[in-house]
Design a protein around this motif. Structure first.
Motif, PDB file in Angstrom:
ATOM      1  N   THR A 398       0.857  -1.183   0.000  1.00 37.57           N
ATOM      2  CA  THR A 398       0.000   0.000   0.000  1.00 37.57           C
ATOM      3  C   THR A 398       0.889   1.227   0.000  1.00 37.57           C
ATOM      4  O   THR A 398       2.088   1.141   0.274  1.00 37.57           O
ATOM      5  CB  THR A 398      -0.889   0.046   1.255  1.00 37.57           C
ATOM      6  OG1 THR A 398      -0.068  -0.028   2.419  1.00 37.57           O
ATOM      7  CG2 THR A 398      -1.872  -1.108   1.261  1.00 37.57           C
ATOM      8  N   PRO A 399       0.342   2.401  -0.289  1.00 34.63           N
ATOM      9  CA  PRO A 399       1.149   3.616  -0.207  1.00 34.63           C
ATOM     10  C   PRO A 399       1.701   3.804   1.199  1.00 34.63           C
ATOM     11  O   PRO A 399       1.160   3.287   2.175  1.00 34.63           O
ATOM     12  CB  PRO A 399       0.156   4.724  -0.559  1.00 34.63           C
ATOM     13  CG  PRO A 399      -0.911   4.034  -1.336  1.00 34.63           C
ATOM     14  CD  PRO A 399      -1.004   2.653  -0.774  1.00 34.63           C
ATOM     15  N   ALA A 476      -9.636   1.218  -4.994  1.00 37.88           N
ATOM     16  CA  ALA A 476      -8.686   0.102  -5.024  1.00 37.88           C
ATOM     17  C   ALA A 476      -7.730   0.220  -6.208  1.00 37.88           C
ATOM     18  O   ALA A 476      -6.540  -0.113  -6.098  1.00 37.88           O
ATOM     19  CB  ALA A 476      -9.441  -1.224  -5.085  1.00 37.88           C
ATOM     20  N   PHE A 477      -8.218   0.697  -7.358  1.00 34.90           N
ATOM     21  CA  PHE A 477      -7.355   0.861  -8.532  1.00 34.90           C
ATOM     22  C   PHE A 477      -6.327   1.974  -8.299  1.00 34.90           C
ATOM     23  O   PHE A 477      -5.153   1.828  -8.645  1.00 34.90           O
ATOM     24  CB  PHE A 477      -8.197   1.179  -9.767  1.00 34.90           C
ATOM     25  CG  PHE A 477      -9.032   0.027 -10.251  1.00 34.90           C
ATOM     26  CD1 PHE A 477      -8.448  -1.134 -10.744  1.00 34.90           C
ATOM     27  CD2 PHE A 477     -10.419   0.108 -10.215  1.00 34.90           C
ATOM     28  CE1 PHE A 477      -9.219  -2.191 -11.198  1.00 34.90           C
ATOM     29  CE2 PHE A 477     -11.204  -0.943 -10.659  1.00 34.90           C
ATOM     30  CZ  PHE A 477     -10.611  -2.100 -11.151  1.00 34.90           C
ATOM     31  N   VAL A 478      -6.774   3.081  -7.711  1.00 28.87           N
ATOM     32  CA  VAL A 478      -5.853   4.187  -7.448  1.00 28.87           C
ATOM     33  C   VAL A 478      -4.810   3.769  -6.404  1.00 28.87           C
ATOM     34  O   VAL A 478      -3.632   4.105  -6.523  1.00 28.87           O
ATOM     35  CB  VAL A 478      -6.619   5.438  -6.984  1.00 28.87           C
ATOM     36  CG1 VAL A 478      -5.661   6.582  -6.703  1.00 28.87           C
ATOM     37  CG2 VAL A 478      -7.632   5.857  -8.044  1.00 28.87           C
ATOM     38  N   ASP A 479      -5.234   3.026  -5.379  1.00 31.79           N
ATOM     39  CA  ASP A 479      -4.280   2.496  -4.397  1.00 31.79           C
ATOM     40  C   ASP A 479      -3.198   1.679  -5.090  1.00 31.79           C
ATOM     41  O   ASP A 479      -2.017   1.750  -4.752  1.00 31.79           O
ATOM     42  CB  ASP A 479      -4.998   1.613  -3.368  1.00 31.79           C
ATOM     43  CG  ASP A 479      -5.771   2.414  -2.335  1.00 31.79           C
ATOM     44  OD1 ASP A 479      -5.588   3.646  -2.283  1.00 31.79           O
ATOM     45  OD2 ASP A 479      -6.558   1.814  -1.587  1.00 31.79           O
ATOM     46  N   CYS A 480      -3.605   0.877  -6.064  1.00 37.69           N
ATOM     47  CA  CYS A 480      -2.658   0.024  -6.785  1.00 37.69           C
ATOM     48  C   CYS A 480      -1.629   0.857  -7.535  1.00 37.69           C
ATOM     49  O   CYS A 480      -0.435   0.536  -7.532  1.00 37.69           O
ATOM     50  CB  CYS A 480      -3.420  -0.886  -7.745  1.00 37.69           C
ATOM     51  SG  CYS A 480      -2.374  -2.041  -8.658  1.00 37.69           S
ATOM     52  N   GLY A 488       7.826  -8.738  -6.521  1.00 38.89           N
ATOM     53  CA  GLY A 488       7.051  -8.964  -7.724  1.00 38.89           C
ATOM     54  C   GLY A 488       5.623  -9.415  -7.487  1.00 38.89           C
ATOM     55  O   GLY A 488       4.920  -9.796  -8.409  1.00 38.89           O
ATOM     56  N   GLU A 489       5.164  -9.384  -6.247  1.00 38.77           N
ATOM     57  CA  GLU A 489       3.810  -9.827  -5.922  1.00 38.77           C
ATOM     58  C   GLU A 489       2.784  -8.909  -6.583  1.00 38.77           C
ATOM     59  O   GLU A 489       2.908  -7.700  -6.562  1.00 38.77           O
ATOM     60  CB  GLU A 489       3.623  -9.800  -4.404  1.00 38.77           C
ATOM     61  CG  GLU A 489       2.239 -10.229  -3.968  1.00 38.77           C
ATOM     62  CD  GLU A 489       2.083 -10.130  -2.454  1.00 38.77           C
ATOM     63  OE1 GLU A 489       0.947  -9.980  -1.998  1.00 38.77           O
ATOM     64  OE2 GLU A 489       3.111 -10.187  -1.756  1.00 38.77           O
ATOM     65  N   LYS A 490       1.763  -9.516  -7.169  1.00 37.60           N
ATOM     66  CA  LYS A 490       0.740  -8.728  -7.847  1.00 37.60           C
ATOM     67  C   LYS A 490      -0.327  -8.257  -6.864  1.00 37.60           C
ATOM     68  O   LYS A 490      -0.687  -8.963  -5.936  1.00 37.60           O
ATOM     69  CB  LYS A 490       0.076  -9.560  -8.956  1.00 37.60           C
ATOM     70  CG  LYS A 490       0.998  -9.825 -10.141  1.00 37.60           C
ATOM     71  CD  LYS A 490       0.232 -10.415 -11.301  1.00 37.60           C
ATOM     72  CE  LYS A 490       1.118 -10.582 -12.521  1.00 37.60           C
ATOM     73  NZ  LYS A 490       0.366 -11.083 -13.694  1.00 37.60           N
ATOM     74  N   ASN A 491      -0.824  -7.063  -7.126  1.00 38.54           N
ATOM     75  CA  ASN A 491      -1.892  -6.535  -6.291  1.00 38.54           C
ATOM     76  C   ASN A 491      -3.195  -7.239  -6.624  1.00 38.54           C
ATOM     77  O   ASN A 491      -3.452  -7.617  -7.764  1.00 38.54           O
ATOM     78  CB  ASN A 491      -2.066  -5.035  -6.514  1.00 38.54           C
ATOM     79  CG  ASN A 491      -0.869  -4.261  -6.047  1.00 38.54           C
ATOM     80  OD1 ASN A 491       0.167  -4.270  -6.697  1.00 38.54           O
ATOM     81  ND2 ASN A 491      -0.995  -3.580  -4.923  1.00 38.54           N
ATOM     82  N   GLU A 492      -4.039  -7.406  -5.624  1.00 38.68           N
ATOM     83  CA  GLU A 492      -5.352  -7.993  -5.839  1.00 38.68           C
ATOM     84  C   GLU A 492      -6.303  -6.876  -6.243  1.00 38.68           C
ATOM     85  O   GLU A 492      -6.655  -6.011  -5.452  1.00 38.68           O
ATOM     86  CB  GLU A 492      -5.843  -8.676  -4.571  1.00 38.68           C
ATOM     87  CG  GLU A 492      -7.172  -9.371  -4.752  1.00 38.68           C
ATOM     88  CD  GLU A 492      -7.625 -10.063  -3.486  1.00 38.68           C
ATOM     89  OE1 GLU A 492      -8.819 -10.415  -3.404  1.00 38.68           O
ATOM     90  OE2 GLU A 492      -6.787 -10.236  -2.584  1.00 38.68           O
ATOM     91  N   LEU A 493      -6.738  -6.898  -7.512  1.00 38.48           N
ATOM     92  CA  LEU A 493      -7.624  -5.871  -8.032  1.00 38.48           C
ATOM     93  C   LEU A 493      -9.071  -6.314  -7.873  1.00 38.48           C
ATOM     94  O   LEU A 493      -9.368  -7.511  -7.895  1.00 38.48           O
ATOM     95  CB  LEU A 493      -7.315  -5.605  -9.506  1.00 38.48           C
ATOM     96  CG  LEU A 493      -5.920  -5.037  -9.811  1.00 38.48           C
ATOM     97  CD1 LEU A 493      -5.712  -4.959 -11.318  1.00 38.48           C
ATOM     98  CD2 LEU A 493      -5.744  -3.665  -9.183  1.00 38.48           C
TER      99      LEU A 493
END
Length: 571
Positions: A398-399, A476-480, A488-493
């Motif tokens: 997260t930021p 959630a998209f802006v957080d990403c 390299g872990e992908k964010n859960e969208l």
């Protein structure tokens, strides 16, 4: 000088000492509740403060109010997604787990203290539940990062197991003092406590949301107070009709906290501060109530009972329950260890004093000693145990800091501040490369105390403060976009469409969201859609590329202005 003047001065000094002691918590490796209790004990009759306080009813009243506010805040901050993830194991631990823990500890206490079995079971019931305030404080403020399933299990168990402990305590006291027959009487009490708590909690939460969002108050500062009043209303109604007020106030908090309402962020901040004040007040008052020298008379018995509780009763309750739900051995070990006892057992230990039970003073002193041992030993070693079991995770993706400044009343938008961490994926990129959702607007950038007008060519740096106007659905998209990456872990969208501009490049989508779209890196979404459609593009036309669907959502003549991106299950 009036007496109230002295009380205000004393309260201010004790609260200040409590707040200052919280700063020492991390350095000393002790949970804050232990330090708050120590402040109260030092201020008491055996300490340098010399304050004589032995009003059990007043301590019970203050403790009940404080605990209700703490549980309400815990509910506000508990995501519904976490409850859905672990409600089965957490509810089993909160009911059957408390029963097993209390029974094993109570049997041992009866033998160790040489008291009747029912009184021993009463002591076991009193110490049967873990403490929500202690667990929330350690997991949320001590920098311990666990996987979502494990963290949610610990928090939801601790927040929901108090009603069971209260039911067992009150039920056994009714049997001991008022000669209520066990069996059907206890069953009816259990069903009424849990059932009424759940029903009233849901109903008041639902009604509160409609009131909060529809009423037009003259001052914004009244909205957090209104939310607090709704939580206390839930507790009061339930407690007065024979249900569990603690369960009701937690459920009301969950209902309100997982919904959108005006001035939401300021409400959360208000209740976080209120919960801290409640913790300090509650533990200091409970510390004042105990006479430290009386603990010397039960230290050995208390130590043995604490040993049984921590190393025998808690594991016996946790191991079979979590094994059924697929937890591995390391996770079960940590949950067994995170059985911190805190304010609830001490408050419940006041009940026998109020009921006039013979031997109530002995039970209170032993419970207080057990709580001190449990909180000190288990609380101070939680981070070490989690590391030894290799269950700690890097800080969440997260930021570095996210602060919602305000909700814009009836407008479906928020103003959100992001402080970019050094690992943020936005650092080193220009605003035009961020692929922000189409409805998100960057309003301002603050850098080194200077205000920068955001332009597409502006290069973002670490520690930049960005002020974004966005719709809550796109949060959630802006957080990403502004988050960091860990190995390299992908964010859960979220499983919803991402709406972006048609001239967004594929490489920018891949960088901002880890969404891979077939095509050249410098191609725009408009170009990709046109190259995959057999006929000329039209509104709602869709181009399917492996597990990504691109929808045409807005056009001006032949230009594609807005594109919806939906990621489906991988092939």
């Amino acid at each position: 000088m009036f007496f109230i003047d002295q009380v205000i001065l004393l309260a201010a000094v004790l609260i200040l000492l409590g707040i200052i002691s919280s700063k020492l918590s991390a350095r000393l490796g002790l949970p804050v509740l232990v330090l708050f209790l120590i402040v109260g004990m030092l201020a008491g009759e055996d300490g340098p403060g010399g304050i004589l306080f032995d009003n059990a009813k007043a301590a019970h009243s203050l403790g009940t109010l404080a605990l209700a506010l703490i549980l309400f805040d815990g509910g506000l901050q508990t995501p519904l997604k976490a409850i859905k993830l672990v409600w089965k194991p957490a509810s089993a631990l909160a009911t059957l787990g408390v029963l097993i823990t209390g029974a094993v500890t109570g049997y041992a206490a009866a033998y160790i203290l040489e008291i009747p079995l029912l009184q021993g079971m009463l002591l076991g019931a009193i110490v049967g539940s873990t403490d929500a305030a202690a667990v929330f404080s350690l997991l949320r403020n001590a920098g311990i990062h666990l996987n979502g399933k494990l963290k949610a299990t610990l928090e939801i168990e601790s927040a929901s197991n108090d009603p069971m402990a209260i039911f067992l305590t009150v039920g056994l006291l009714e049997v001991l003092v008022n000669e209520m027959k066990p069996g059907s009487g206890l069953l009816v009490m259990f069903l009424s406590q849990m059932g009424l708590g759940a029903v009233v909690g849901l109903a008041v939460g639902w009604l509160s949301l409609r009131l909060i969002n529809r009423i037009q108050l003259v001052a914004a500062g009244l909205y957090p107070v209104l939310v607090a009043a709704c939580g206390l209303l839930s507790f009061g109604i339930t407690a007065n009709i024979g249900g569990s007020g603690f369960l009701a106030v937690f459920i009301t908090g969950v209902v309100i906290g997982n919904s959108r309402f005006v001035f939401q962020r300021s409400t959360f901040l208000f209740h976080d501060g209120l919960a801290w004040l409640s913790q300090i007040t509650m533990f200091v008052v409970l510390g004042l109530l105990i006479t430290p020298t009386s603990l010397l008379d039960v230290w050995l018995e208390g130590l043995i009972i604490a040993f049984v509780l921590i190393f025998i009763a808690r594991p016996l309750a946790v191991v079979p329950i979590l094994a059924i739900f697929g937890f591995n051995l390391r996770e079960i070990t940590l949950v067994s260890w995170v059985g911190l006892r805190g304010s609830v057992p001490i408050i419940l230990a006041i009940f026998p004093l109020i009921f006039g039970l013979p031997g109530a003073a002995l039970i209170f002193n032993v419970v207080f000693f057990v709580v001190l041992i449990s909180a000190t030993l288990q609380g101070s070693s939680l981070a070490w145990m989690a590391r030894k079991l290799k269950l700690t995770l890097p800080p969440p993706v997260t930021p570095a800091a996210t602060l919602e400044i305000t909700a814009l009343g009836d407008v479906d938008a928020d103003i959100v501040e992001y402080t970019l961490g050094s690992t943020s994926r936005a650092v080193g990129y220009r605003i035009s490369q961020l692929a922000l959702p189409e409805s998100a607007v960057m309003a301002m950038i603050s850098r080194d105390n200077n205000i920068i007008a955001p332009r597409g060519s502006t290069l973002l740096q670490a520690e930049d403060q960005l002020f974004i106007v966005l719709k809550p659905i796109t949060r959630a998209f802006v957080d990403c976009v502004f988050s960091g990456e860990v190995d390299g872990e992908k964010n859960e969208l979220p499983a919803q469409e991402l709406m972006v501009k048609g001239n967004t490049h594929i490489i920018d989508i891949a960088h901002s969201y880890n969404i891979d779209i077939t095509g050249g890196a410098e191609e725009t979404l408009e170009q990709v859609i046109k190259s995959h459609l057999i006929i000329a593009p039209a509104i709602n036309a869709v181009a399917e590329l492996n597990n990504v669907k691109l929808y045409v959502r807005e056009m001006v003549e032949e230009r594609i202005i807005t594109v919806g991106i939906l990621v489906t299950a991988g092939k």
